[in-house]
Design a protein around this motif. Sequence first.
Motif, PDB file in Angstrom:
ATOM      1  N   GLY A  33       0.782  -1.231   0.000  1.00  0.00           N
ATOM      2  CA  GLY A  33       0.000   0.000   0.000  1.00  0.00           C
ATOM      3  C   GLY A  33       0.812   1.278   0.000  1.00  0.00           C
ATOM      4  N   ASP A  34       2.136   1.199   0.179  1.00  0.00           N
ATOM      5  CA  ASP A  34       2.954   2.412   0.225  1.00  0.00           C
ATOM      6  C   ASP A  34       2.871   3.207  -1.077  1.00  0.00           C
ATOM      7  N   ALA A  35       2.890   2.525  -2.197  1.00  0.00           N
ATOM      8  CA  ALA A  35       2.854   3.219  -3.489  1.00  0.00           C
ATOM      9  C   ALA A  35       1.556   3.997  -3.648  1.00  0.00           C
ATOM     10  N   GLY A  36       0.448   3.402  -3.247  1.00  0.00           N
ATOM     11  CA  GLY A  36      -0.840   4.085  -3.344  1.00  0.00           C
ATOM     12  C   GLY A  36      -0.920   5.284  -2.430  1.00  0.00           C
ATOM     13  N   ARG A  37      -0.419   5.142  -1.203  1.00  0.00           N
ATOM     14  CA  ARG A  37      -0.416   6.267  -0.257  1.00  0.00           C
ATOM     15  C   ARG A  37       0.486   7.381  -0.762  1.00  0.00           C
ATOM     16  N   ASP A  38       1.635   7.017  -1.301  1.00  0.00           N
ATOM     17  CA  ASP A  38       2.557   8.023  -1.828  1.00  0.00           C
ATOM     18  C   ASP A  38       1.924   8.776  -3.000  1.00  0.00           C
ATOM     19  N   ALA A  39       1.226   8.057  -3.869  1.00  0.00           N
ATOM     20  CA  ALA A  39       0.566   8.692  -5.011  1.00  0.00           C
ATOM     21  C   ALA A  39      -0.546   9.626  -4.533  1.00  0.00           C
ATOM     22  N   ALA A  40      -1.325   9.200  -3.557  1.00  0.00           N
ATOM     23  CA  ALA A  40      -2.404  10.038  -3.023  1.00  0.00           C
ATOM     24  C   ALA A  40      -1.829  11.291  -2.367  1.00  0.00           C
ATOM     25  N   ALA A  41      -0.736  11.151  -1.642  1.00  0.00           N
ATOM     26  CA  ALA A  41      -0.099  12.300  -0.998  1.00  0.00           C
ATOM     27  C   ALA A  41       0.421  13.279  -2.048  1.00  0.00           C
TER      28      ALA A  41
ATOM     29  N   ARG B  62      -0.813  13.707  -5.091  1.00  0.00           N
ATOM     30  CA  ARG B  62      -1.989  14.374  -5.658  1.00  0.00           C
ATOM     31  C   ARG B  62      -2.484  15.482  -4.733  1.00  0.00           C
ATOM     32  N   ALA B  63      -2.496  15.216  -3.438  1.00  0.00           N
ATOM     33  CA  ALA B  63      -2.946  16.214  -2.472  1.00  0.00           C
ATOM     34  C   ALA B  63      -2.018  17.430  -2.463  1.00  0.00           C
ATOM     35  N   ARG B  64      -0.721  17.194  -2.517  1.00  0.00           N
ATOM     36  CA  ARG B  64       0.241  18.310  -2.551  1.00  0.00           C
ATOM     37  C   ARG B  64       0.048  19.144  -3.818  1.00  0.00           C
ATOM     38  N   ARG B  65      -0.142  18.465  -4.953  1.00  0.00           N
ATOM     39  CA  ARG B  65      -0.356  19.161  -6.225  1.00  0.00           C
ATOM     40  C   ARG B  65      -1.636  20.006  -6.166  1.00  0.00           C
ATOM     41  N   TYR B  66      -2.699  19.433  -5.597  1.00  0.00           N
ATOM     42  CA  TYR B  66      -3.974  20.149  -5.475  1.00  0.00           C
ATOM     43  C   TYR B  66      -3.784  21.420  -4.651  1.00  0.00           C
ATOM     44  N   ARG B  67      -3.123  21.301  -3.500  1.00  0.00           N
ATOM     45  CA  ARG B  67      -2.902  22.466  -2.643  1.00  0.00           C
ATOM     46  C   ARG B  67      -2.033  23.504  -3.341  1.00  0.00           C
ATOM     47  N   ARG B  68      -0.991  23.053  -4.014  1.00  0.00           N
ATOM     48  CA  ARG B  68      -0.092  23.976  -4.709  1.00  0.00           C
ATOM     49  C   ARG B  68      -0.848  24.733  -5.808  1.00  0.00           C
TER      50      ARG B  68
ATOM     51  N   ALA C 139     -16.860  30.536   2.118  1.00  0.00           N
ATOM     52  CA  ALA C 139     -18.022  31.020   1.378  1.00  0.00           C
ATOM     53  C   ALA C 139     -17.656  31.362  -0.062  1.00  0.00           C
ATOM     54  N   SER C 140     -16.510  31.986  -0.254  1.00  0.00           N
ATOM     55  CA  SER C 140     -16.074  32.362  -1.596  1.00  0.00           C
ATOM     56  C   SER C 140     -15.753  31.136  -2.453  1.00  0.00           C
ATOM     57  N   LEU C 141     -15.064  30.156  -1.870  1.00  0.00           N
ATOM     58  CA  LEU C 141     -14.755  28.934  -2.619  1.00  0.00           C
ATOM     59  C   LEU C 141     -16.038  28.204  -3.028  1.00  0.00           C
ATOM     60  N   THR C 142     -17.004  28.152  -2.119  1.00  0.00           N
ATOM     61  CA  THR C 142     -18.281  27.501  -2.421  1.00  0.00           C
ATOM     62  C   THR C 142     -19.013  28.277  -3.514  1.00  0.00           C
ATOM     63  N   ARG C 143     -19.060  29.591  -3.393  1.00  0.00           N
ATOM     64  CA  ARG C 143     -19.740  30.440  -4.372  1.00  0.00           C
ATOM     65  C   ARG C 143     -19.113  30.296  -5.759  1.00  0.00           C
ATOM     66  N   ARG C 144     -17.792  30.153  -5.817  1.00  0.00           N
ATOM     67  CA  ARG C 144     -17.098  30.011  -7.108  1.00  0.00           C
ATOM     68  C   ARG C 144     -17.188  28.599  -7.684  1.00  0.00           C
ATOM     69  N   GLY C 145     -17.715  27.673  -6.899  1.00  0.00           N
ATOM     70  CA  GLY C 145     -17.865  26.297  -7.392  1.00  0.00           C
ATOM     71  C   GLY C 145     -16.577  25.499  -7.409  1.00  0.00           C
ATOM     72  N   VAL C 146     -15.615  25.885  -6.586  1.00  0.00           N
ATOM     73  CA  VAL C 146     -14.338  25.163  -6.512  1.00  0.00           C
ATOM     74  C   VAL C 146     -14.577  23.824  -5.815  1.00  0.00           C
ATOM     75  N   GLN C 147     -14.179  22.751  -6.477  1.00  0.00           N
ATOM     76  CA  GLN C 147     -14.352  21.425  -5.879  1.00  0.00           C
ATOM     77  C   GLN C 147     -13.309  21.165  -4.816  1.00  0.00           C
ATOM     78  N   LYS C 148     -13.754  20.461  -3.773  1.00  0.00           N
ATOM     79  CA  LYS C 148     -12.833  20.009  -2.744  1.00  0.00           C
ATOM     80  C   LYS C 148     -12.035  18.826  -3.298  1.00  0.00           C
ATOM     81  N   PRO C 149     -10.958  18.424  -2.640  1.00  0.00           N
ATOM     82  CA  PRO C 149     -10.099  17.363  -3.178  1.00  0.00           C
ATOM     83  C   PRO C 149     -10.838  16.069  -3.538  1.00  0.00           C
ATOM     84  N   ARG C 150     -11.863  15.737  -2.782  1.00  0.00           N
ATOM     85  CA  ARG C 150     -12.587  14.494  -3.067  1.00  0.00           C
ATOM     86  C   ARG C 150     -13.898  14.729  -3.802  1.00  0.00           C
ATOM     87  N   GLY C 151     -14.057  15.918  -4.371  1.00  0.00           N
ATOM     88  CA  GLY C 151     -15.200  16.179  -5.229  1.00  0.00           C
ATOM     89  C   GLY C 151     -16.342  16.948  -4.609  1.00  0.00           C
ATOM     90  N   GLY C 152     -16.310  17.192  -3.306  1.00  0.00           N
ATOM     91  CA  GLY C 152     -17.376  17.965  -2.679  1.00  0.00           C
ATOM     92  C   GLY C 152     -17.371  19.400  -3.168  1.00  0.00           C
TER      93      GLY C 152
END
Length: 85
Positions: free
Chosen positions: A8-16, A18-24, A46-59
């Motif tokens: 599972g290390d490879a999957g966790r590393d890939a997810a991490a 992706r998360a870093r890229r999203y934040r950057r 409120a601004s992120l919601t109003r602009r329709g920016v998706q959260k990392p998992r799609g919310g």
Amino acid sequence: MQAALRRGDAGRDAAAARARRYRRDLAPMLAAIAAEAGGTPEGIAASLTRRGVQKPRGGRVWTPPDVRRLLSRLAIETASCETTP
């Protein structure tokens, strides 16, 4: 010496990664929103919601705790990048 990879290390590393890229990628927008929304987690959420920016998992609905967590992780990553030669 590198530690042995566990299942599972490879999957966790890939997810991490992706998360870093999203934040950057979101950081410039966050800075602009913080400047116009007063920098409060409530205003940014409120601004992120109003602009329709998706959260990392799609919310689509951002909450102040989501924003606090995101800003905290960005601050940690920024600090670690500044101290790494």
